[in-house]
Write an enzyme that holds these catalytic residues in place. Structure first.
Site, PDB file in Angstrom:
ATOM      1  N   ALA A  47       1.150  -2.346   5.917  1.00 39.30           N
ATOM      2  CA  ALA A  47       1.668  -1.700   4.722  1.00 39.30           C
ATOM      3  C   ALA A  47       1.038  -2.323   3.479  1.00 39.30           C
ATOM      4  CB  ALA A  47       3.190  -1.846   4.673  1.00 39.30           C
ATOM      5  N   GLY A  71      -4.241  -1.617   1.544  1.00 44.14           N
ATOM      6  CA  GLY A  71      -5.376  -0.999   0.871  1.00 44.14           C
ATOM      7  C   GLY A  71      -6.132  -0.036   1.752  1.00 44.14           C
ATOM      8  N   ALA A  93      -2.475  15.764   4.284  1.00 42.70           N
ATOM      9  CA  ALA A  93      -1.262  14.961   4.135  1.00 42.70           C
ATOM     10  C   ALA A  93      -0.299  15.328   5.254  1.00 42.70           C
ATOM     11  CB  ALA A  93      -0.621  15.224   2.777  1.00 42.70           C
ATOM     12  N   HIS A 118      -1.218   8.800  -5.097  1.00 44.91           N
ATOM     13  CA  HIS A 118      -2.342   9.203  -4.242  1.00 44.91           C
ATOM     14  C   HIS A 118      -3.130  10.332  -4.902  1.00 44.91           C
ATOM     15  CE1 HIS A 118      -1.875   7.217  -0.163  1.00 44.91           C
ATOM     16  NE2 HIS A 118      -0.863   6.737  -0.851  1.00 44.91           N
ATOM     17  N   ASP A 144      -4.318  11.411   6.306  1.00 46.29           N
ATOM     18  CA  ASP A 144      -3.454  10.303   5.906  1.00 46.29           C
ATOM     19  C   ASP A 144      -1.996  10.738   6.130  1.00 46.29           C
ATOM     20  OD1 ASP A 144      -2.512   7.943   4.865  1.00 46.29           O
ATOM     21  OD2 ASP A 144      -3.435   8.176   2.900  1.00 46.29           O
ATOM     22  N   ARG A 149      -5.433   9.273  -7.756  1.00 46.43           N
ATOM     23  CA  ARG A 149      -6.638   8.557  -7.333  1.00 46.43           C
ATOM     24  C   ARG A 149      -7.724   9.499  -6.853  1.00 46.43           C
ATOM     25  NH1 ARG A 149      -3.599   4.682  -3.989  1.00 46.43           N
ATOM     26  NH2 ARG A 149      -4.406   5.862  -2.225  1.00 46.43           N
TER      27      ARG A 149
END
Length: 400
Positions: A231, A234, A253, A271, A301, A274
């Site tokens: 967790a 990175g 997602a 998210h 992800d 970014r």
């Protein structure tokens, strides 16, 4: 056309004078870089920098034959004395074409930041694009007729420049991408090589001479990559970096939305901020269908949330349901996913979690999830060319 990189560093070089940072501390030997300057066929000098004359002499390419000196960006450091015999340095207005007596044709390319890029076409037709630090081409809306043979640009500082050039067809499968303007903001040592390779680029030592169009082993971008870690390690940032030089990416997602969960909404928002604006998001757990179809690269992800959904579907949290067919149904779904990864033609970067290195879950359902995620991670990793473990923001290469 022959290109000699007299320097490959940022305007203030690497290591930066008097800088105590870790990147500067390890920039020694071949990792030390003078400010970027390019010598083309011993006739054209792109950027006149301190030490360029000595660098050219060390590389066996004295500047006595240079017929034109062009600058790409303002020089903020100390004044550079013009060596005897060199023509005055200047810049070409955007869009203007300059033809040299050596037969080279130079076109000034407009940038989205202060500076000028140069497209150089050699007498034999090979083509080079050189961009200034911190800049990307402006106004790339139409596809170019053919890709460049070599692009030298700020890959680390402006990965979106590579994405724009790929979208316009200016960078193709055979284009060599060389990272220049490398400063202490670039990752040090082997980490730089690994990150550039993910973009299909490479860095070379100062003084390297390259022949455009000459056959060389292309930098291979892995088709399938698994990024794992704990967790907040990175791992999502690492996965996003691996695709930031591609013009189109589908961000898958697997967690979906959680109505009324403010913390989850905040995480999703971070998210999205970014990610490049051109990326498209799909909220789905139907990964096999995406992997089996053609299209742009996928960033998944993450696998742990996909597994949560898969276990929900078969009621794997209930012991009776698990023993009564849930386990077999889950095995079929994970086998379908692994088979799709094996045969996919898309570039895929998937993120997952390491759950087996921490506290043993207190419940049977929790232990079941931990075990199944470990099995899924191992099976998925077996199908990947590259597997990375991210710890404290640092990527360790486990495979590839």
């Amino acid at each position: 056309m022959e290109l000699t990189l007299l320097g490959t560093g940022a305007p203030d070089g690497l290591p930066r004078p008097e800088c105590p940072c870790a990147a500067c501390a390890v920039a020694r030997g071949a990792r030390a870089r003078a400010s970027t300057a390019l010598l083309v066929d011993d006739a054209l000098l792109l950027d006149l920098t301190p030490g360029a004359v000595f660098a050219a002499a060390r590389a066996g390419h004295p500047l006595t034959g240079v017929r034109q000196v062009l600058l790409t960006h303002p020089h903020d450091g100390p004044a550079v004395e013009l060596p005897a015999g060199l023509p005055p340095a200047g810049r070409v207005p955007d869009g203007r074409v300059l033809t040299l007596i050596s037969g080279h044709r130079v076109r000034a390319v407009p940038m989205d930041a202060p500076g000028t890029g140069y497209e150089v076409t050699g007498p034999e037709g090979s083509r080079l694009l050189y961009l200034p630090p911190g800049a990307a081409p402006a106004g790339l809306t139409d596809r170019v007729a053919e890709p460049y043979d070599l692009v030298a640009c700020d890959v680390v500082g402006r990965p979106d420049a590579v994405a724009r050039l790929r979208a316009a067809g200016a960078i193709g499968p055979a284009t060599e991408i060389v990272a220049v303007h490398l400063g202490h903001d670039a990752p040090p040592g082997a980490e730089l090589d690994r990150r550039l390779a993910a973009a299909g680029a490479r860095a070379v030592p100062d003084g390297t001479t390259l022949v455009l169009g000459e056959y060389g082993a292309a930098v291979g971008v892995p088709r399938r990559t698994l990024v794992t870690g704990g967790a907040r390690s990175g791992k999502s940032v690492e996965a996003e970096r691996r695709l930031e030089t591609f013009p189109e990416v589908v961000y898958v997602a697997t967690g979906g939305g959680r109505e009324g969960d403010a913390e989850w909404a905040a995480r999703i928002g971070l998210h999205r901020e970014r990610r490049p604006a051109a990326w498209r998001t799909e909220e789905t757990c139907e990964l096999a269908e995406l992997l089996e179809s053609d299209g742009p690269p996928l960033l998944i992800d993450c696998l742990s949330l996909w597994l949560t959904d898969a276990m929900d579907r078969v009621d794997a949290w209930d012991d009776a349901a698990w023993a009564g067919g849930g386990e077999g149904a889950l095995r079929e779904r994970t086998a379908e996913l692994v088979a799709a990864v094996r045969t996919t033609r898309r570039t895929v970067v998937a993120v997952t979690n390491e759950t087996g290195s921490g506290v043993v879950p207190a419940t049977a359902a929790g232990r079941r999830f931990r075990d199944e995620l470990g099995r899924l991670n191992a099976a998925f990793a077996d199908e990947c060319e590259q597997v990375l473990l991210v710890v404290a923001g640092q990527a360790l290469v486990l495979r590839g």
